[in-house]
Design a protein around this motif. Structure first.
Motif, PDB file in Angstrom:
ATOM      1  N   LEU A 161      41.932  50.003  31.724  1.00 25.68           N
ATOM      2  CA  LEU A 161      40.838  49.875  32.695  1.00 25.68           C
ATOM      3  C   LEU A 161      41.158  50.600  33.997  1.00 25.68           C
ATOM      4  O   LEU A 161      40.247  51.006  34.719  1.00 25.68           O
ATOM      5  CB  LEU A 161      40.559  48.394  32.981  1.00 25.68           C
ATOM      6  N   GLY A 162      42.427  50.755  34.313  1.00 25.59           N
ATOM      7  CA  GLY A 162      42.805  51.438  35.559  1.00 25.59           C
ATOM      8  C   GLY A 162      42.381  50.696  36.804  1.00 25.59           C
ATOM      9  O   GLY A 162      41.958  51.319  37.792  1.00 25.59           O
ATOM     10  N   LEU A 163      42.511  49.369  36.804  1.00 26.86           N
ATOM     11  CA  LEU A 163      42.097  48.583  37.961  1.00 26.86           C
ATOM     12  C   LEU A 163      43.067  48.793  39.120  1.00 26.86           C
ATOM     13  O   LEU A 163      44.284  48.858  38.925  1.00 26.86           O
ATOM     14  CB  LEU A 163      42.039  47.098  37.594  1.00 26.86           C
ATOM     15  N   PRO A 164      42.572  48.889  40.353  1.00 27.35           N
ATOM     16  CA  PRO A 164      43.459  49.113  41.505  1.00 27.35           C
ATOM     17  C   PRO A 164      44.115  47.819  41.955  1.00 27.35           C
ATOM     18  O   PRO A 164      43.685  46.716  41.605  1.00 27.35           O
ATOM     19  CB  PRO A 164      42.510  49.659  42.574  1.00 27.35           C
ATOM     20  N   HIS A 165      45.150  47.958  42.781  1.00 30.57           N
ATOM     21  CA  HIS A 165      45.769  46.781  43.385  1.00 30.57           C
ATOM     22  C   HIS A 165      44.837  46.226  44.456  1.00 30.57           C
ATOM     23  O   HIS A 165      44.356  46.974  45.311  1.00 30.57           O
ATOM     24  CB  HIS A 165      47.121  47.147  43.990  1.00 30.57           C
ATOM     25  N   PRO A 166      44.556  44.915  44.463  1.00 27.64           N
ATOM     26  CA  PRO A 166      43.551  44.380  45.388  1.00 27.64           C
ATOM     27  C   PRO A 166      44.062  44.097  46.787  1.00 27.64           C
ATOM     28  O   PRO A 166      43.276  43.733  47.664  1.00 27.64           O
ATOM     29  CB  PRO A 166      43.137  43.075  44.702  1.00 27.64           C
ATOM     30  N   GLY A 167      45.371  44.254  47.039  1.00 28.74           N
ATOM     31  CA  GLY A 167      45.921  43.833  48.316  1.00 28.74           C
ATOM     32  C   GLY A 167      46.300  42.365  48.263  1.00 28.74           C
ATOM     33  O   GLY A 167      46.297  41.737  47.200  1.00 28.74           O
ATOM     34  N   SER A 168      46.619  41.800  49.395  1.00 34.81           N
ATOM     35  CA  SER A 168      47.024  40.398  49.455  1.00 34.81           C
ATOM     36  C   SER A 168      45.923  39.551  50.081  1.00 34.81           C
ATOM     37  O   SER A 168      45.042  40.053  50.781  1.00 34.81           O
ATOM     38  CB  SER A 168      48.323  40.244  50.253  1.00 34.81           C
ATOM     39  N   VAL A 169      45.989  38.250  49.822  1.00 38.19           N
ATOM     40  CA  VAL A 169      45.017  37.329  50.412  1.00 38.19           C
ATOM     41  C   VAL A 169      45.151  37.314  51.925  1.00 38.19           C
ATOM     42  O   VAL A 169      44.158  37.246  52.656  1.00 38.19           O
ATOM     43  CB  VAL A 169      45.215  35.920  49.816  1.00 38.19           C
ATOM     44  N   GLU A 170      46.373  37.414  52.427  1.00 37.97           N
ATOM     45  CA  GLU A 170      46.598  37.399  53.873  1.00 37.97           C
ATOM     46  C   GLU A 170      45.928  38.578  54.562  1.00 37.97           C
ATOM     47  O   GLU A 170      45.471  38.453  55.703  1.00 37.97           O
ATOM     48  CB  GLU A 170      48.100  37.401  54.149  1.00 37.97           C
ATOM     49  N   ASN A 171      45.860  39.712  53.900  1.00 36.51           N
ATOM     50  CA  ASN A 171      45.284  40.922  54.494  1.00 36.51           C
ATOM     51  C   ASN A 171      43.930  41.264  53.890  1.00 36.51           C
ATOM     52  O   ASN A 171      43.536  42.429  53.877  1.00 36.51           O
ATOM     53  CB  ASN A 171      46.241  42.100  54.297  1.00 36.51           C
TER      54      ASN A 171
ATOM     55  N   ARG B 225      48.180  43.347  23.399  1.00 39.59           N
ATOM     56  CA  ARG B 225      46.881  44.040  23.309  1.00 39.59           C
ATOM     57  C   ARG B 225      46.076  43.826  24.582  1.00 39.59           C
ATOM     58  O   ARG B 225      45.407  44.755  25.066  1.00 39.59           O
ATOM     59  CB  ARG B 225      46.104  43.536  22.097  1.00 39.59           C
ATOM     60  N   PHE B 226      46.133  42.606  25.152  1.00 39.53           N
ATOM     61  CA  PHE B 226      45.407  42.337  26.390  1.00 39.53           C
ATOM     62  C   PHE B 226      45.982  43.151  27.545  1.00 39.53           C
ATOM     63  O   PHE B 226      45.241  43.717  28.357  1.00 39.53           O
ATOM     64  CB  PHE B 226      45.475  40.843  26.704  1.00 39.53           C
ATOM     65  N   ALA B 227      47.335  43.244  27.642  1.00 41.66           N
ATOM     66  CA  ALA B 227      47.962  44.025  28.698  1.00 41.66           C
ATOM     67  C   ALA B 227      47.623  45.508  28.554  1.00 41.66           C
ATOM     68  O   ALA B 227      47.383  46.201  29.550  1.00 41.66           O
ATOM     69  CB  ALA B 227      49.474  43.819  28.677  1.00 41.66           C
ATOM     70  N   SER B 228      47.586  46.011  27.307  1.00 38.13           N
ATOM     71  CA  SER B 228      47.222  47.414  27.093  1.00 38.13           C
ATOM     72  C   SER B 228      45.767  47.666  27.499  1.00 38.13           C
ATOM     73  O   SER B 228      45.444  48.704  28.089  1.00 38.13           O
ATOM     74  CB  SER B 228      47.445  47.790  25.632  1.00 38.13           C
ATOM     75  N   TRP B 229      44.902  46.696  27.213  1.00 41.03           N
ATOM     76  CA  TRP B 229      43.490  46.837  27.593  1.00 41.03           C
ATOM     77  C   TRP B 229      43.334  46.864  29.107  1.00 41.03           C
ATOM     78  O   TRP B 229      42.556  47.647  29.650  1.00 41.03           O
ATOM     79  CB  TRP B 229      42.694  45.689  26.987  1.00 41.03           C
ATOM     80  N   ARG B 230      44.118  46.041  29.829  1.00 42.21           N
ATOM     81  CA  ARG B 230      44.059  46.037  31.291  1.00 42.21           C
ATOM     82  C   ARG B 230      44.558  47.352  31.868  1.00 42.21           C
ATOM     83  O   ARG B 230      43.985  47.871  32.829  1.00 42.21           O
ATOM     84  CB  ARG B 230      44.891  44.882  31.844  1.00 42.21           C
ATOM     85  N   ARG B 231      45.608  47.906  31.275  1.00 44.65           N
ATOM     86  CA  ARG B 231      46.100  49.194  31.764  1.00 44.65           C
ATOM     87  C   ARG B 231      45.085  50.307  31.551  1.00 44.65           C
ATOM     88  O   ARG B 231      44.926  51.185  32.388  1.00 44.65           O
ATOM     89  CB  ARG B 231      47.419  49.549  31.067  1.00 44.65           C
TER      90      ARG B 231
END
Length: 349
Positions: A46-56, A38-44
């Motif tokens: 939301l349509g959150l974007p990929h944040p990139g990497s810490v290095e970049n 249910r938590f994974a379905s809720w996150r999907r």
């Protein structure tokens, strides 16, 4: 009355007895699996974007500023492309006349496919370096970087594993690891999108130079991206008393500006450095300018006369030290491929 050809309807089959469900070791924790689903379905949803990497996390600022592009003296990069799919090219790099570095020569070769990236190089002193990126899937990449030098203490091997989730990024690194006594440097980072604009994360570094000594430090990061991606602000705070904040904005289709401030507040040092830079992309040229609070003003002009020939001019003035340096360079690209093989449309022959 029924005729002889008619057949009586078959009687319904008797209901089968319920099959008893065998008890399972995982049955007691199935509610946890259901909650995770249910938590994974809720996150999907939301349509959150990929944040990139810490290095970049601040790649836009690095691309605008001159810190990694400025040079002095004379340099030349000659590149030959042998194929495009797979990509295979070789580069000869020459540098001389620098005030800060001796004359040098480097040879670099690159081979790349959609899932494999290979890069190897050697310089005039015999130092060898190599890089391998292997993509097991679009989200899972293994990276290996090695450097072998004749100078003591300059040999290095780095192992890296990166996983790009839908709305998060995980990265693990091991630098010069030794499995018997676990010495080396180990780095782990995690960046998570909490909203469509805000991403938060951390990076932990564990150093173990000898079996008897070890040290660890954790940095906390934040990245905020405007809804139209016209500006990005980041901040990074280290436990040792170091904070870095950046701001990047796309002023127009061709103009970008970026600012960075680094504050050091430790028991032995208190300092702050601010840097402001801008980039202007012309039709066949790119101009970058930068100034900082240490009194340095620098600029770089890259003029592309043809798609295969570029001329560079760089300069830096240090007002506090009353010093200056200038650099000139050329970049030449050659290929034996036809325009169709390089991907140009037929009208550009």
């Amino acid at each position: 009355m029924a005729t002889l050809d008619e057949k009586p309807a078959p009687s319904p089959a008797p209901a089968s007895p319920p099959i008893p469900v065998a008890s399972s070791y995982f049955n007691p924790i199935s509610p946890f699996f259901n909650a995770y689903d249910r938590f994974a379905s809720w996150r999907r949803d939301l349509g959150l974007p990929h944040p990139g990497s810490v290095e970049n996390i601040g790649k836009e600022v690095k691309a605008t500023h001159l810190s990694t592009y400025i040079f002095d003296g004379a340099r030349a990069d000659i590149t030959k492309t042998f194929s495009m799919n797979p990509l295979f090219q070789a580069t000869h790099s020459f540098a001389l006349g620098s005030q800060t570095a001796p004359p040098s020569y480097n040879f670099t070769a690159i081979y790349a496919t959609p899932s494999v990236f290979l890069q190897g190089g050697v310089d005039h002193e015999g130092n060898v370096n190599g890089r391998l990126n292997r993509g097991w899937s679009p989200n899972n990449v293994t990276k290996v970087h090695a450097q072998f030098s004749q100078q003591v203490g300059h040999n290095m091997i780095q192992l890296e594993q990166e996983y790009q989730g839908t709305d998060y990024n995980v990265n693990l690194k091991a630098i010069n690891p030794w499995p018997t006594d676990l010495t080396g440097i180990y780095v782990g980072s995690y960046l998570q999108s909490f909203t469509k604009n805000l991403a938060l994360g951390f990076e932990s570094v564990f150093q173990r130079p000898t079996p008897d000594t070890s040290e660890s430090i954790t940095s906390y990061l934040a990245r905020y991206t405007a809804s139209d991606k016209s500006w990005i602000a980041t901040t990074q705070v280290q436990g040792a008393g170091v904070m870095t904040a950046t701001y990047w904005q796309k002023l127009s289709e061709r103009v970008e500006a970026a600012a960075e401030i680094q504050v050091v507040a430790t028991p032995t040092r208190r300092d702050a450095i601010a840097t402001l830079g801008a980039k202007y992309d012309l039709r066949a040229a790119s101009f970058k300018a930068q100034l900082d609070s240490t009194g340095k003003v620098s600029a770089l002009l890259e003029q592309r006369f043809t798609p295969t020939f570029s001329f560079l001019v760089a300069g830096e003035i240090d007002h506090f030290k009353n010093a200056a340096k200038v650099g000139v360079g050329v970049m030449i690209e050659g290929t034996s491929l036809t325009p169709e093989e390089m991907g140009y449309p037929p009208e550009m022959h």
